[in-house]
Design an enzyme around this catalytic site. Structure first.
Site, PDB file in Angstrom:
ATOM      1  CG  MET A   1      34.287  44.573  -8.272  1.00 13.58           C
ATOM      2  SD  MET A   1      32.779  43.615  -8.036  1.00 13.58           S
ATOM      3  CE  MET A   1      33.436  42.020  -7.592  1.00 13.58           C
TER       4      MET A   1
ATOM      5  CE  LYS B   1      43.898  46.334 -32.692  1.00 13.60           C
ATOM      6  NZ  LYS B   1      44.870  45.460 -33.371  1.00 13.60           N
TER       7      LYS B   1
ATOM      8  CE1 TYR C   1      37.177  42.684   1.081  1.00 15.88           C
ATOM      9  CE2 TYR C   1      37.706  43.568  -1.093  1.00 15.88           C
ATOM     10  CZ  TYR C   1      36.772  43.248  -0.105  1.00 15.88           C
ATOM     11  OH  TYR C   1      35.442  43.502  -0.327  1.00 15.88           O
TER      12      TYR C   1
ATOM     13  NE  ARG D   1      47.835  38.397 -34.170  1.00 19.06           N
ATOM     14  CZ  ARG D   1      47.744  39.626 -33.643  1.00 19.06           C
ATOM     15  NH1 ARG D   1      48.042  39.817 -32.365  1.00 19.06           N
ATOM     16  NH2 ARG D   1      47.364  40.656 -34.369  1.00 19.06           N
TER      17      ARG D   1
HETATM   18  C1  LIG Z   1      45.963  46.221 -33.735  1.00 20.55           C
HETATM   19  C2  LIG Z   1      46.585  46.149 -35.063  1.00 20.55           C
HETATM   20  C3  LIG Z   1      47.339  47.225 -35.567  1.00 20.55           C
HETATM   21  C4  LIG Z   1      47.706  48.444 -34.749  1.00 20.55           C
HETATM   22  O1  LIG Z   1      48.815  48.136 -33.924  1.00 20.55           O
HETATM   23  P1  LIG Z   1      49.476  49.223 -32.956  1.00 20.55           P
HETATM   24  O2  LIG Z   1      50.605  48.513 -32.325  1.00 20.55           O
HETATM   25  O3  LIG Z   1      48.427  49.598 -31.971  1.00 20.55           O
HETATM   26  O4  LIG Z   1      49.877  50.367 -33.810  1.00 20.55           O
HETATM   27  C5  LIG Z   1      47.783  47.136 -36.877  1.00 20.55           C
HETATM   28  N1  LIG Z   1      47.531  46.053 -37.634  1.00 20.55           N
HETATM   29  C6  LIG Z   1      46.843  44.994 -37.177  1.00 20.55           C
HETATM   30  C7  LIG Z   1      46.624  43.827 -38.062  1.00 20.55           C
HETATM   31  C8  LIG Z   1      46.362  44.989 -35.871  1.00 20.55           C
HETATM   32  O5  LIG Z   1      45.697  43.925 -35.403  1.00 20.55           O
END
Ligand SMILES: *Cc1c(COP(=O)(O)O)cnc(C)c1O
Length: 371
Positions: free
Chosen positions: A313, A36, A265, A130
């Site tokens: 930036m 992802k 800055y 979640r």
């Molecule tokens: C992002 C994610 C993972 C991977 O987690 P890591 O800590 O990067 O290994 C696994 N399962 C779900 C549901 C996730 O959202």
């Protein structure tokens, strides 16, 4: 060949080797590489290919568009996508043979409404708060899923959950909740072939959370999920991970300044003595955390410095003292600590954040290359 001015150099072999190292450590029947967020900033498609070559047999993405990108690139390995809004395109996902993570009854209904049989994996919220159905709701979801499966409307391939990594006691409570959910699933007649709970952290520290498959994200990119144990420390105890990204830029210019000269800055930094200032064309728009102003490490010519003053930036400044740094030299912000470079963890610590946040935030001006 000249190197790009700003470069994120990706080492796919490191990703393949990290998958292999983690697989031999955890030893589950199946290994999902999580790609992802553009492969945690490393490139989704190339990371997926590297992970598959290292022995992963599943890919995971957050949403359906990310999964479809893998299919468009010609990747045929099984893919699970688990984060869907009410308008997520389940039809296209099913046509592309993407497993849908299902976190609610409305999502289950939508999956069942897709013509043909859709393959789903049911997500249980065992305490992270979640995605997923709560333990209280899972019996009715499982019963409905079992009925739909008997009708040939869906196939339930998996049941999964995600750990909060909140410490041993909380993780154990989630594990117990997951086992209760699995028992409920069995009682409703479901017989999923994939039960999975662990991401990288659980896979390494909680063997009992590994079940049939582990979902490995951060670890395959050579980084550690743990606040209290860096990737180098994991390597020292036998889990050899190698960071897959090096972020660098050319020094665009240098100049000599007098003692007491202010830098960037707010003039939060002043040179202690006459010094050479090196200008590096990476700023917060490129993903360098502004919170690491005055502290983020930079390696030039094999020597380690700190960002002088604020990260702007587009640029940051390094006080290199009397060292012979010149325009065109390479400034490495992070890379492989074992070859003397600052690490992603060094930047995470400097910015008060985690490794994940450093690699996923690289901006659009940085050119990605492959070793
Ligand atoms: C992002 C994610 C993972 C991977 O987690 P890591 O800590 O990067 O290994 C696994 N399962 C779900 C549901 C996730 O959202």
């Amino acid at each position: 060949m000249t190197r790009p001015s700003r470069e994120a150099r990706i080492d796919p072999t490191a990703i393949a080797d990290n998958v292999e190292a983690l697989r031999s450590e955890v030893g589950t029947a199946h290994t999902m590489a999580v790609v992802k967020a553009r492969g945690y900033g490393h490139g989704a498609v190339s990371s997926a290919r590297a992970a598959l070559s290292g022995g992963a047999d599943w890919l995971g993405t957050a949403d359906i568009p990310e999964a479809l990108e893998l299919r468009r690139a010609g990747i045929t390995a099984p893919v699970l996508a688990w984060l869907h809004g009410p308008d997520a395109d389940f039809v296209t996902a099913a046509e592309a043979d993407i497993d849908l993570g299902i976190s609610s009854e409305p999502q289950l209904d939508r999956a069942a409404a897709v013509s043909g049989s859709t393959t789903v994996q049911l997500k249980v919220d065992t305490g992270l708060g979640r995605n997923g159905v709560t333990l209280a709701e899972c019996e009715s979801l499982f019963e409905k899923a079992a009925t739909l499966e008997r009708l040939g409307r869906i196939r339930v391939r998996g049941i999964f959950s995600h750990l909060a990594n909140a410490g041993d006691a909380d993780d154990a409570a989630q594990l117990a909740a997951f086992e209760r959910a699995l028992a409920i699933a069995e009682a409703t007649g479901l017989d999923p072939e994939l039960r999975h709970l662990a991401s990288t952290a659980g896979a390494i520290r909680h063997p009992e959370s590994r079940f049939d498959l582990v979902r490995l994200g951060i670890g395959i990119y050579g980084l550690s999920p743990f606040d209290d144990e860096s990737a180098e420390r994991l390597a020292d105890r036998g889990i050899r991970l190698r960071p897959a990204m090096e972020l660098s830029a050319e020094v665009v210019s240098t100049k000599r300044v007098a003692a007491g000269s202010g830098v960037s800055y707010g003039l939060t930094y002043r040179t202690a003595a006459a010094a050479t200032l090196a200008l590096v064309p990476l700023g917060y728009a490129d993903g360098v955390p502004r919170q690491a102003s005055g502290s983020g490490p930079v390696s030039i010519g094999g020597r380690r410095y700190r960002v002088a003053g604020r990260v702007a930036m587009d640029q940051l400044v390094v006080d290199v003292g009397d060292d012979p740094v010149t325009a065109g030299d390479r400034a490495v912000l992070f890379g492989d600590a074992r070859s003397g470079m600052p690490s992603v963890r060094d930047w995470a610590d400097a910015a008060g954040t985690i490794d994940y946040d450093i690699v996923t935030r690289i901006g659009g001006r940085v050119e990605f290359t492959t070793t």
